[in-house]
Design a protein around this motif. Structure first.
Motif, PDB file in Angstrom:
ATOM      1  N   TYR A  79       0.832  -1.205   0.000  1.00  0.00           N
ATOM      2  CA  TYR A  79       0.000   0.000   0.000  1.00  0.00           C
ATOM      3  C   TYR A  79       0.865   1.253   0.000  1.00  0.00           C
ATOM      4  O   TYR A  79       0.629   2.184  -0.764  1.00  0.00           O
ATOM      5  N   MET A  80       1.869   1.305   0.864  1.00  0.00           N
ATOM      6  CA  MET A  80       2.729   2.488   0.937  1.00  0.00           C
ATOM      7  C   MET A  80       3.560   2.647  -0.332  1.00  0.00           C
ATOM      8  O   MET A  80       3.818   3.768  -0.778  1.00  0.00           O
ATOM      9  N   SER A  81       3.999   1.551  -0.933  1.00  0.00           N
ATOM     10  CA  SER A  81       4.761   1.635  -2.180  1.00  0.00           C
ATOM     11  C   SER A  81       3.921   2.215  -3.304  1.00  0.00           C
ATOM     12  O   SER A  81       4.386   3.070  -4.065  1.00  0.00           O
ATOM     13  N   VAL A  82       2.687   1.755  -3.421  1.00  0.00           N
ATOM     14  CA  VAL A  82       1.793   2.279  -4.455  1.00  0.00           C
ATOM     15  C   VAL A  82       1.488   3.746  -4.191  1.00  0.00           C
ATOM     16  O   VAL A  82       1.483   4.579  -5.100  1.00  0.00           O
ATOM     17  N   ARG A  83       1.256   4.086  -2.938  1.00  0.00           N
ATOM     18  CA  ARG A  83       0.948   5.473  -2.590  1.00  0.00           C
ATOM     19  C   ARG A  83       2.123   6.399  -2.894  1.00  0.00           C
ATOM     20  O   ARG A  83       1.940   7.502  -3.399  1.00  0.00           O
ATOM     21  N   GLN A  84       3.325   5.971  -2.592  1.00  0.00           N
ATOM     22  CA  GLN A  84       4.500   6.793  -2.853  1.00  0.00           C
ATOM     23  C   GLN A  84       4.816   6.862  -4.348  1.00  0.00           C
ATOM     24  O   GLN A  84       5.340   7.866  -4.825  1.00  0.00           O
ATOM     25  N   ALA A  85       4.498   5.825  -5.098  1.00  0.00           N
ATOM     26  CA  ALA A  85       4.736   5.857  -6.545  1.00  0.00           C
ATOM     27  C   ALA A  85       3.791   6.826  -7.243  1.00  0.00           C
ATOM     28  O   ALA A  85       4.098   7.324  -8.322  1.00  0.00           O
ATOM     29  N   ARG A  86       2.649   7.120  -6.628  1.00  0.00           N
ATOM     30  CA  ARG A  86       1.687   8.042  -7.224  1.00  0.00           C
ATOM     31  C   ARG A  86       1.798   9.445  -6.638  1.00  0.00           C
ATOM     32  O   ARG A  86       0.937  10.273  -6.866  1.00  0.00           O
TER      33      ARG A  86
END
Length: 81
Positions: free
Chosen positions: A32-39
């Motif tokens: 979740y945090m990886s996807v959030r930071q990638a966006r």
């Protein structure tokens, strides 16, 4: 997912269940945090068409992960991938 369920059902040791639950929660939080930071608005995926994506943020848009006692007009959304 069938493999994990089969493993837990056939396992005779109940102490394995908390380990699987904790690891599953940690992995889903990391994804979740990886996807959030990638966006995030300061990440540039397309350098040719949009080299400075942080300049598209208008005043009053929320881009922080967590903000205490701050009122924002809207939330920032990525329009270009």
């Amino acid at each position: 997912m069938y493999g994990v369920a089969h493993f837990l059902k056939n396992s005779k040791k109940p102490e394995i269940i908390p380990i699987v639950v904790i690891l599953g929660g940690a992995l889903s939080g990391a994804v979740y945090m990886s996807v959030r930071q990638a966006r995030a608005p300061d990440v540039a995926w397309d350098h040719k068409n949009n080299p400075y994506p942080w300049q598209d943020i208008k005043e009053g848009e929320q881009v922080k992960l967590f903000a205490l006692n701050q009122k924002y007009d809207g939330r920032w959304e990525r329009t270009k991938w």
